[in-house]
Design an enzyme around this catalytic site. Sequence first.
Site, PDB file in Angstrom:
ATOM      1  N   LYS A  14       1.026  -0.472  -0.046  1.00 38.36           N
ATOM      2  CA  LYS A  14       0.025   0.046   0.106  1.00 38.36           C
ATOM      3  C   LYS A  14       0.389   1.397   0.035  1.00 38.36           C
ATOM      4  O   LYS A  14       2.548   1.259  -0.005  1.00 38.36           O
ATOM      5  CB  LYS A  14      -0.886  -0.512   1.393  1.00 38.36           C
ATOM      6  CG  LYS A  14      -0.588   0.408   2.664  1.00 38.36           C
ATOM      7  CD  LYS A  14      -1.047   0.769   3.715  1.00 38.36           C
ATOM      8  CE  LYS A  14      -0.172   0.738   4.772  1.00 38.36           C
ATOM      9  NZ  LYS A  14       1.167   1.535   4.715  1.00 38.36           N
ATOM     10  N   ASP A 143      -0.734  -0.430  11.384  1.00 37.36           N
ATOM     11  CA  ASP A 143      -0.984  -0.811   9.943  1.00 37.36           C
ATOM     12  C   ASP A 143      -1.824  -1.972   9.367  1.00 37.36           C
ATOM     13  O   ASP A 143      -2.597  -2.152   8.608  1.00 37.36           O
ATOM     14  CB  ASP A 143      -0.432  -0.546   8.986  1.00 37.36           C
ATOM     15  CG  ASP A 143       0.318   1.074   8.864  1.00 37.36           C
ATOM     16  OD1 ASP A 143      -0.212   1.302   9.565  1.00 37.36           O
ATOM     17  OD2 ASP A 143       1.390   0.657   7.890  1.00 37.36           O
TER      18      ASP A 143
HETATM   19  O1  C5P Z   1       2.439  -0.630  14.677  1.00 35.25           O
HETATM   20  P1  C5P Z   1       4.250  -0.935  13.889  1.00 35.25           P
HETATM   21  O2  C5P Z   1       4.624  -1.940  14.518  1.00 35.25           O
HETATM   22  O3  C5P Z   1       3.795  -1.269  13.272  1.00 35.25           O
HETATM   23  O4  C5P Z   1       4.592   0.699  14.264  1.00 35.25           O
HETATM   24  C1  C5P Z   1       6.178   0.460  14.611  1.00 35.25           C
HETATM   25  C2  C5P Z   1       6.679   1.586  15.271  1.00 35.25           C
HETATM   26  O5  C5P Z   1       6.268   2.881  14.270  1.00 35.25           O
HETATM   27  C3  C5P Z   1       6.320   1.889  15.958  1.00 35.25           C
HETATM   28  O6  C5P Z   1       6.880   1.365  17.455  1.00 35.25           O
HETATM   29  C4  C5P Z   1       6.335   3.474  16.103  1.00 35.25           C
HETATM   30  O7  C5P Z   1       7.311   3.560  16.497  1.00 35.25           O
HETATM   31  C5  C5P Z   1       6.163   4.021  15.194  1.00 35.25           C
HETATM   32  N1  C5P Z   1       5.146   4.622  14.820  1.00 35.25           N
HETATM   33  C6  C5P Z   1       4.643   5.570  15.713  1.00 35.25           C
HETATM   34  N2  C5P Z   1       3.022   5.919  15.257  1.00 35.25           N
HETATM   35  C7  C5P Z   1       2.105   5.007  14.474  1.00 35.25           C
HETATM   36  C8  C5P Z   1       2.216   3.916  14.368  1.00 35.25           C
HETATM   37  C9  C5P Z   1       3.619   4.061  13.919  1.00 35.25           C
HETATM   38  O8  C5P Z   1       5.098   5.945  16.605  1.00 35.25           O
HETATM   39  N3  C5P Z   1       0.862   5.501  14.588  1.00 35.25           N
END
Ligand code: C5P
Length: 299
Positions: A14, A143
């Site tokens: 995406k 995501d």
């Molecule tokens: O949720 P996910 O594991 O994909 O996120 C990876 C990293 O990206 C998180 O640990 C954070 O540092 C950052 N992130 C964030 N805010 C979001 C999504 C991701 O700060 N909304």
Amino acid sequence: MAVSETLRLQTSAKVNLFLSVLGRRGDGYHELQGIFHTVDLVDDLAAAPTDGDIRVDVESEEGAALLPKLSENLVYRAAMALKEHAGVSGGAELNLTKRIPIGGGLGGGSSNAAGTLLALDRLWELHLEQATLLEMAAQLGSDVPFCLSGAGTSLVAGRGEQLAPLPPPPTLLWFVLGLSDVPLLTPEVYSSLKEDEVGIEQSPAPMTMALAEGDVAEVAALLSNDLEPPAFRLRPELAAKKHALVDAGVLGAGLSGSGPTLFGIVADRQSAERVAGRVGDVFDRVAVVCSTPSCLRFV
Ligand code: C5P
């Protein structure tokens, strides 16, 4: 009971057509507002039932170096989460063929995780509620719910788990993806955001309207991603590469997610092929892709 045959699905990449970072949260995440759109760069996932454990085999053009170890692999984590939640005694063998770059900002790992939840729910005949699967998806990554939702285009909010699906644009969107073999770490990009780059008032409404009208030039003109400045600071060559896409004739260009993938929007497939030919030397790899109706597709 389990389905006996192998289930196969494709899980899509995406791009973010709009991404606004509204603020930092206490839990280490950032509050977002965005518009996600799936494209037909896909990984293949096959799931077959076994008596024992969860086994995951990954084939990737990028080789073993970039693959996370098993306990961090989102396919494995999704399978284990579902197995534990539903108290499944059997196992599964999951084979993943990756084409979406790892750490490219295209949500490949998230779509693999969503595909695993959907495939194993069917394989193990669990018939879990969509709300339960979405909750598990949110625990696996910000995501993952979007990919599981079935929408090809969606407004997202919260840390990414709050979804409002948008109707598919009346025309296919065509993209040229400029890929890099060197990943960017998402947490590093978010933590490199400066105070004054967060919380800038922006509305997704103009982009939503341009999409609804199928106004490709307007969609391209409205591309915006608040993660571009920190990603470009971490990887200064990306700014020049974005310019190269613009010089090659795209209608608009932007960073996908936290990068390093850059994309350009063009009017049609022919323009995409032309631009791809012109920027072939600028990127490690270039791909021509278009909109897909959904992130996940059984084949
Ligand atoms: O949720 P996910 O594991 O994909 O996120 C990876 C990293 O990206 C998180 O640990 C954070 O540092 C950052 N992130 C964030 N805010 C979001 C999504 C991701 O700060 N909304």
